[in-house]
Write a protein that holds these residues in place. Structure first.
Motif, mmCIF file in Angstrom:
data_model
loop_
_atom_site.group_PDB
_atom_site.id
_atom_site.type_symbol
_atom_site.label_atom_id
_atom_site.label_comp_id
_atom_site.label_asym_id
_atom_site.label_seq_id
_atom_site.Cartn_x
_atom_site.Cartn_y
_atom_site.Cartn_z
ATOM 1 N N GLY A 4 0.832 -1.198 0.000
ATOM 2 C CA GLY A 4 0.000 0.000 0.000
ATOM 3 C C GLY A 4 0.862 1.241 0.000
ATOM 4 O O GLY A 4 2.074 1.163 0.170
ATOM 5 N N THR A 5 0.209 2.361 -0.176
ATOM 6 C CA THR A 5 0.955 3.614 -0.109
ATOM 7 C C THR A 5 1.195 3.973 1.356
ATOM 8 O O THR A 5 2.220 4.553 1.706
ATOM 9 C CB THR A 5 0.161 4.739 -0.814
ATOM 10 O OG1 THR A 5 -0.359 4.222 -2.038
ATOM 11 C CG2 THR A 5 1.060 5.912 -1.131
ATOM 12 N N PHE A 6 0.211 3.627 2.193
ATOM 13 C CA PHE A 6 0.292 3.884 3.637
ATOM 14 C C PHE A 6 0.623 5.342 3.932
ATOM 15 O O PHE A 6 1.555 5.657 4.673
ATOM 16 C CB PHE A 6 1.308 2.937 4.296
ATOM 17 C CG PHE A 6 1.001 1.485 4.081
ATOM 18 C CD1 PHE A 6 -0.302 1.033 4.147
ATOM 19 C CD2 PHE A 6 1.997 0.562 3.790
ATOM 20 C CE1 PHE A 6 -0.615 -0.321 3.932
ATOM 21 C CE2 PHE A 6 1.704 -0.787 3.579
ATOM 22 C CZ PHE A 6 0.396 -1.225 3.653
ATOM 23 N N HIS B 149 -3.507 3.098 8.496
ATOM 24 C CA HIS B 149 -4.626 3.299 9.428
ATOM 25 C C HIS B 149 -5.197 1.951 9.854
ATOM 26 O O HIS B 149 -4.734 0.898 9.384
ATOM 27 C CB HIS B 149 -5.686 4.197 8.784
ATOM 28 C CG HIS B 149 -6.169 3.738 7.431
ATOM 29 N ND1 HIS B 149 -6.897 2.584 7.244
ATOM 30 C CD2 HIS B 149 -6.005 4.278 6.180
ATOM 31 C CE1 HIS B 149 -7.191 2.445 5.963
ATOM 32 N NE2 HIS B 149 -6.647 3.449 5.282
ATOM 33 N N GLY C 59 -7.864 0.464 9.069
ATOM 34 C CA GLY C 59 -8.397 -0.357 7.972
ATOM 35 C C GLY C 59 -7.354 -1.349 7.496
ATOM 36 O O GLY C 59 -7.610 -2.557 7.358
ATOM 37 N N ALA D 169 -7.520 -5.472 8.338
ATOM 38 C CA ALA D 169 -7.558 -6.369 7.178
ATOM 39 C C ALA D 169 -6.406 -7.375 7.246
ATOM 40 O O ALA D 169 -6.586 -8.577 7.028
ATOM 41 C CB ALA D 169 -7.488 -5.563 5.880
ATOM 42 N N ARG E 164 -0.791 12.489 -7.691
ATOM 43 C CA ARG E 164 -0.883 13.241 -6.444
ATOM 44 C C ARG E 164 0.460 13.185 -5.707
ATOM 45 O O ARG E 164 1.232 12.256 -5.855
ATOM 46 C CB ARG E 164 -2.036 12.687 -5.615
ATOM 47 C CG ARG E 164 -1.661 12.111 -4.308
ATOM 48 C CD ARG E 164 -2.848 11.743 -3.483
ATOM 49 N NE ARG E 164 -2.540 10.549 -2.696
ATOM 50 C CZ ARG E 164 -1.720 10.548 -1.643
ATOM 51 N NH1 ARG E 164 -1.147 11.663 -1.227
ATOM 52 N NH2 ARG E 164 -1.466 9.428 -0.999
ATOM 53 N N GLY F 169 -7.438 -4.506 -0.625
ATOM 54 C CA GLY F 169 -8.836 -4.146 -0.442
ATOM 55 C C GLY F 169 -9.611 -4.630 -1.661
ATOM 56 O O GLY F 169 -9.045 -4.823 -2.737
ATOM 57 N N ASP G 34 -11.615 -3.041 -3.440
ATOM 58 C CA ASP G 34 -11.566 -2.044 -4.514
ATOM 59 C C ASP G 34 -10.330 -2.269 -5.379
ATOM 60 O O ASP G 34 -10.375 -2.211 -6.610
ATOM 61 C CB ASP G 34 -11.556 -0.620 -3.934
ATOM 62 C CG ASP G 34 -10.481 -0.419 -2.861
ATOM 63 O OD1 ASP G 34 -10.188 -1.385 -2.124
ATOM 64 O OD2 ASP G 34 -9.933 0.699 -2.747
ATOM 65 N N ALA H 226 -10.033 -7.930 0.923
ATOM 66 C CA ALA H 226 -10.820 -7.556 2.093
ATOM 67 C C ALA H 226 -11.960 -6.643 1.674
ATOM 68 O O ALA H 226 -11.749 -5.621 1.024
ATOM 69 C CB ALA H 226 -9.931 -6.831 3.104
ATOM 70 N N ILE I 244 -12.653 3.648 6.813
ATOM 71 C CA ILE I 244 -11.465 4.488 6.982
ATOM 72 C C ILE I 244 -10.624 4.491 5.702
ATOM 73 O O ILE I 244 -10.404 3.458 5.101
ATOM 74 C CB ILE I 244 -10.595 3.956 8.140
ATOM 75 C CG1 ILE I 244 -11.427 3.813 9.419
ATOM 76 C CG2 ILE I 244 -9.384 4.847 8.372
ATOM 77 C CD1 ILE I 244 -10.693 3.084 10.542
ATOM 78 N N SER I 245 -10.169 5.666 5.286
ATOM 79 C CA SER I 245 -9.224 5.723 4.163
ATOM 80 C C SER I 245 -8.166 6.779 4.444
ATOM 81 O O SER I 245 -8.388 7.731 5.197
ATOM 82 C CB SER I 245 -9.946 6.063 2.853
ATOM 83 O OG SER I 245 -10.278 7.439 2.819
ATOM 84 N N SER I 246 -7.008 6.602 3.835
ATOM 85 C CA SER I 246 -5.922 7.573 4.000
ATOM 86 C C SER I 246 -6.336 8.933 3.453
ATOM 87 O O SER I 246 -5.978 9.972 4.015
ATOM 88 C CB SER I 246 -4.665 7.089 3.266
ATOM 89 O OG SER I 246 -4.294 5.811 3.696
ATOM 90 N N THR I 247 -7.085 8.911 2.346
ATOM 91 C CA THR I 247 -7.520 10.176 1.743
ATOM 92 C C THR I 247 -8.328 10.986 2.758
ATOM 93 O O THR I 247 -8.101 12.191 2.942
ATOM 94 C CB THR I 247 -8.401 9.903 0.496
ATOM 95 O OG1 THR I 247 -7.639 9.128 -0.420
ATOM 96 C CG2 THR I 247 -8.840 11.196 -0.164
ATOM 97 N N ARG J 114 -6.061 12.379 5.531
ATOM 98 C CA ARG J 114 -5.289 13.562 5.088
ATOM 99 C C ARG J 114 -6.173 14.806 5.055
ATOM 100 O O ARG J 114 -5.767 15.880 5.500
ATOM 101 C CB ARG J 114 -4.683 13.310 3.692
ATOM 102 C CG ARG J 114 -3.603 12.244 3.665
ATOM 103 C CD ARG J 114 -2.856 12.244 2.330
ATOM 104 N NE ARG J 114 -3.723 12.004 1.181
ATOM 105 C CZ ARG J 114 -4.030 10.798 0.688
ATOM 106 N NH1 ARG J 114 -3.533 9.704 1.248
ATOM 107 N NH2 ARG J 114 -4.815 10.679 -0.354
#
Ligand code: ATP
Ligand code: MG
Length: 202
Positions: free
Chosen positions: A9-11, A15, A17, A21, A48, A106, A108, A131, A166-169, A172
């Motif tokens: 992941g980018t992490f 988080h 989530g 998972a 980004r 995930g 997605d 997940a 929960i998401s990193s986006t 932030r």
């Protein structure tokens, strides 16, 4: 046969989530350990601005500290060029030749795997654990991933993981707009974000 999990992941930031998972996958599949591998240069996130790799690695290390089954690896960060999962899986294969490798993502992300580099080789080399949160309807993978053969689809297992909006986006954006992030991620990571002044500007 030994089994290990890879959580890529980018992490930015890591988080609960991700952590829930990974832990659920470890338990359900009897994985010896789960290695968290922060992406160096994710190919799908070139547009980004991503936080420096050293911050993402440091936050990952802080987040997994309390779990003896979790480890972090800097292999993607140290490898030059874009971070393709296939290279990471090849490296892991070399390091752990007699091991089944499970790649945790995930739901997605799993729907996008058809666009991943060397997906055929990837599905030969490892299994996927996708997940999804309870209630989220993934639909039938077969129809969502029409390019894959039956044996390949069998290598993808969907598991349910609770509470994961929960998401990193979102984290932030919350930091940027002064909303709380407490309880969305480990306290040590929250503290690191504050001390380093991450995500304050766009
Ligand atoms: P961003 O919002 O920046 O895309 P993210 O929260 O999706 O970040 P990533 O680092 O992109 O986090 O995700 C790494 C992996 O973890 C991906 O496979 C992603 O699908 C999965 N993942 C992310 N959030 C969750 C969650 N809440 N529950 C389960 N898996 C998740
Ligand atoms: Mg994401």
């Amino acid at each position: 046969m030994q089994k290990i999990g890879i959580m890529g992941g980018t992490f930015d930031p890591i988080h609960y989530g991700h952590l829930v998972a990974a832990e659920e996958a470890r338990w359900q599949f009897g994985l010896e350990k789960v290695i968290f591998i922060p992406a160096g240069h994710p190919p799908h996130k070139v547009s980004r601005k991503i936080s420096e790799a050293r911050h993402r690695l440091a936050m990952t290390r802080l987040a997994i500290e309390s779990n003896p089954f979790f480890a972090a690896s800097a292999i993607e960060i140290e490898r030059p060029g874009l971070s393709y999962t296939i290279n990471t899986v090849r490296d892991m294969r070399n390091t752990y030749p007699l091991t089944d490798i499970y790649f945790i993502t995930g739901a997605d992300a799993v729907l996008e795997i058809l666009s991943w580099k060397h997906i055929d080789e990837l599905l030969d080399q490892c299994c996927f654990i996708a997940a999804k949160r309870p209630g989220y309807r993934l639909g039938r993978l077969k129809t969502k991933l029409p390019g894959l053969r039956k044996e390949q689809l069998k290598r993808i297992t969907v598991i349910e993981v609770p509470a994961l909006a929960i998401s990193s986006t979102d984290i932030r954006q919350r930091v940027q707009t002064g909303r709380p992030i407490k309880y969305l991620l480990p306290e040590a990571v929250e503290k690191y974000i504050r001390e380093q002044g991450l995500y304050r500007e766009n």
